[in-house]
Design an enzyme around this catalytic site. Structure first.
Site, PDB file in Angstrom:
ATOM      1  N   ALA A   7       0.795  -1.069  -0.053  1.00 18.09           N
ATOM      2  CA  ALA A   7      -0.029  -0.110   0.008  1.00 18.09           C
ATOM      3  C   ALA A   7       0.806   1.223  -0.053  1.00 18.09           C
ATOM      4  CB  ALA A   7      -1.070   0.042   1.373  1.00 18.09           C
ATOM      5  N   ALA A   8       0.502   2.309  -0.900  1.00 18.63           N
ATOM      6  CA  ALA A   8       1.332   3.722  -0.769  1.00 18.63           C
ATOM      7  C   ALA A   8       0.009   4.697  -0.438  1.00 18.63           C
ATOM      8  CB  ALA A   8       1.766   3.717  -2.182  1.00 18.63           C
ATOM      9  N   ALA A   9       0.523   5.441   0.425  1.00  9.88           N
ATOM     10  CA  ALA A   9      -0.589   6.638   0.788  1.00  9.88           C
ATOM     11  C   ALA A   9       0.436   8.040   0.580  1.00  9.88           C
ATOM     12  CB  ALA A   9      -1.157   6.482   2.079  1.00  9.88           C
ATOM     13  N   SER A  10      -0.452   9.164   1.351  1.00 12.02           N
ATOM     14  CA  SER A  10       0.082  10.563   0.994  1.00 12.02           C
ATOM     15  C   SER A  10       1.559  10.570   1.688  1.00 12.02           C
ATOM     16  CB  SER A  10      -0.814  11.470   1.543  1.00 12.02           C
ATOM     17  OG  SER A  10      -1.134  11.364   2.736  1.00 12.02           O
ATOM     18  N   GLY A  54       3.528   7.910   3.405  1.00  8.88           N
ATOM     19  CA  GLY A  54       4.381   6.692   3.580  1.00  8.88           C
ATOM     20  C   GLY A  54       3.611   5.528   3.118  1.00  8.88           C
ATOM     21  N   LYS A 108       4.925   0.680   8.315  1.00  9.47           N
ATOM     22  CA  LYS A 108       4.768   1.587   7.445  1.00  9.47           C
ATOM     23  C   LYS A 108       6.105   2.811   7.562  1.00  9.47           C
ATOM     24  CE  LYS A 108       1.966   4.741   9.119  1.00  9.47           C
ATOM     25  NZ  LYS A 108       0.412   5.817   9.371  1.00  9.47           N
ATOM     26  N   ASP A 149      -9.836  10.984   9.947  1.00 11.27           N
ATOM     27  CA  ASP A 149      -9.105  10.856   8.182  1.00 11.27           C
ATOM     28  C   ASP A 149     -10.183   9.553   7.873  1.00 11.27           C
ATOM     29  OD1 ASP A 149      -8.604  10.215   5.889  1.00 11.27           O
ATOM     30  OD2 ASP A 149      -6.494  10.076   6.394  1.00 11.27           O
TER      31      ASP A 149
END
Length: 545
Positions: free
Chosen positions: A213-216, A218, A234, A376
């Site tokens: 998974a990749a987010a804003s 990390g 993470k 969030d």
């Protein structure tokens, strides 16, 4: 077009700082930016090749289907969401203030040209806003490349209500939720080595270096501390924390193009976002909040009742740092996978309703009892495990605590809306700072009507069918009036609070749930009633169903 402001001014301070401080100079930074552009072109080419392969496979499947049409296979009894896939698309994260400013200024020049063209030749592409569809797509692509504050803002905009953010902007930003790239391997190795040491691999029994998974801020990897102890790791992107303040300056200028309505008070949104991001970049602080939240959940009287579906993973402190957070591994898929075509039938109506009830109860507990909320509502933060029928909460970077006085005033606004008490709504909206007391009658009417509509599920006796509820459409004219006539920006707490409440109702709407919201609201109101101030108690005169 740009109001007399040259986009180069966005990077002037960063350039001067970089040149005075050494480190390779502007020529080096521009060369790095060009290298990133070449890498992006390679990524686009690879994506096109994958798309072509998928199209060919689809054509083959259609041909096979035509051949087997007289002997179709029986439909499956259930539909399962596939396990998380590796993120294979990577791009370098611009990590210095100068490089991030150069990226933003280049985008600003293109957006300025787009605005100027539309002013001269008109809106020829069907987009109703100040930017064309092409320019919005370009903006989204650049936010995905930048990550950090830029991408975080895009993700937050993507889950706003269509009555607040224009529909064409929502559609464009909806792509950022699933489009984030991972770090290149060398950047990942450099980051985790800095945090855990050069021999970091020895701290794990097994480590999958391809992120799942990749987010804003990390990306997430799966690893094992022992053969029987899987964990989620993470890892923060390089330079994200150090660039938050400069990103805010660049974003303020970028959004001066009028992408969002003026009545949204974009400066206040960015101010709150800046505060959140600085907290989210501190993974030790996030670990503290996650453990606090887990304790509140485990000790709540509803733990084995209405909240039995909810789980918070444990934190593994011994291998966590300020930029690496390790927690126990949980199985599941992001909540938005439950909305996929065909999946609702496999999940079953009873489970959809139960998930929605648990999520609503959790949200109201967070606000009115714990006064601590995970704000969030990105669906990737809520992982549903179908086999165990559990919803795992996996991200606490945006968790925050609300003051008791704020919560009680907000409670009275909600309660006043459920009993249609206009005076109560107006009085405590003024005390909370939502109104000044100088508003026009038209503005007051819109504010009260919007409050009554937002609380409709809590005032309705019986189950609310969220497949039929369309509060956003009914709310839109009132929101438009408030955006034009409001005299003050909402308190900063309102932005994160309403973001989470909106996400809760979006989940129930997407699941087409039937939930007795009034029953849940009154149960929690009775639970917290003994802890309320005498003033608040005196205003709540009816706790009957």
């Amino acid at each position: 077009v740009t109001g007399g402001v040259c986009p180069v001014e966005m990077v002037k301070g960063a350039v001067e700082s970089r040149l005075l401080g050494g480190g390779g100079g502007l020529e080096h930074e521009i060369a790095e930016l060009r290298r990133e552009q070449i890498e992006l072109l390679k990524v686009i080419k690879a994506q096109n090749e994958v798309l072509l392969t998928m199209q060919q496979q689809q054509q083959q499947q259609q041909q096979q289907h035509q051949q087997q049409i007289h002997h179709p296979d029986p439909p499956p009894l259930t539909v399962s969401v596939p396990p998380p896939q590796h993120i294979t698309t990577t791009s370098h994260v611009p990590s210095t203030p100068l490089r991030r400013a150069l990226n933003m200024s280049g985008l600003a020049l293109r957006l300025a040209a787009d605005v100027g063209k539309r002013k001269i030749v008109g809106k020829t592409d069907g987009s109703p806003g100040v930017l064309s569809h092409k320019a919005l797509d370009m903006l989204v692509d650049r936010l995905c490349h930048m990550r950090g504050a830029a991408l975080k803002l895009g993700q937050l905009l993507s889950i706003q209500d269509k009555g607040i953010v224009p529909q064409h902007v929502l559609e464009a930003f909806s792509r950022v939720r699933n489009k984030t790239n991972a770090m290149p391997e060398k950047d990942f190795i450099a980051m985790i080595s800095t945090e855990l040491g050069d021999r970091w691999r020895q701290r794990f029994y097994e480590f999958d270096e391809q992120p799942i998974a990749a987010a804003s801020l990390g990306q997430v990897h799966k690893a094992y501390l022992t053969p029987s102890q899987p964990v989620a790791v993470k890892v923060q992107y390089q330079g994200v924390m150090e660039s938050v303040n400069s990103d805010m300056t660049n974003l303020r200028w970028l959004f001066s193009f009028g992408i969002l309505p003026k009545g949204l008070y974009v400066d206040n949104i960015l101010k709150e976002l800046q505060r959140e991001l600085l907290r989210e970049c501190d993974y030790i602080g996030e670990a503290d909040r996650q453990e606090q939240y887990r304790t509140m959940l485990e000790t709540d009287p509803d733990r084995h009742g209405g909240l039995r579906l909810i789980n918070v993973p444990r934190v593994v402190r011994e291998v966590s740092t300020k930029k690496v957070l390790v927690t126990e591994w949980v199985n599941g898929s992001p909540a938005d996978a439950l909305f996929g075509e065909g999946y609702q039938g496999g999940l079953g109506k009873a489970r959809r309703d139960e998930i929605s009830e648990a999520f609503l109860r959790l949200t109201l507990k967070e606000l009115f009892k714990w006064r601590t909320m995970q704000t969030d509502p990105s669906f990737a933060n809520f992982m549903y495990d179908e086999s165990a029928h559990r919803m795992h909460l996996v991200d606490f970077g945006a968790s925050r605590t609300f003051p008791k006085d704020f919560v009680e005033k907000y409670l009275l606004i909600v309660y006043g809306s459920t009993v249609k008490n206009r005076d109560l709504v107006v009085t405590y909206s003024q005390q909370l700072g939502l109104l000044t007391g100088e508003e026009s009658p038209e503005m007051l009417d819109a504010h009260v009507a919007a409050a009554f509509l937002a609380s409709l599920p809590f005032s309705h006796r019986g189950t609310s069918d969220f497949s039929q509820f369309d509060i956003s459409t009914q709310m839109k004219p009132h929101v438009e009036t408030m955006l034009k006539l409001r005299l003050t920006a909402p308190p900063l707490e309102i932005y994160s609070l309403h973001r989470r409440l909106n996400g809760c109702f979006q989940l129930m709407t997407n699941l087409k749930a039937n939930v007795d919201c009034r029953k849940i609201f009154l149960e929690i109101l009775r639970e917290v009633h003994p802890t309320l101030s005498d003033e608040t108690k005196s205003k709540i005169t009816d706790l009957s169903y």
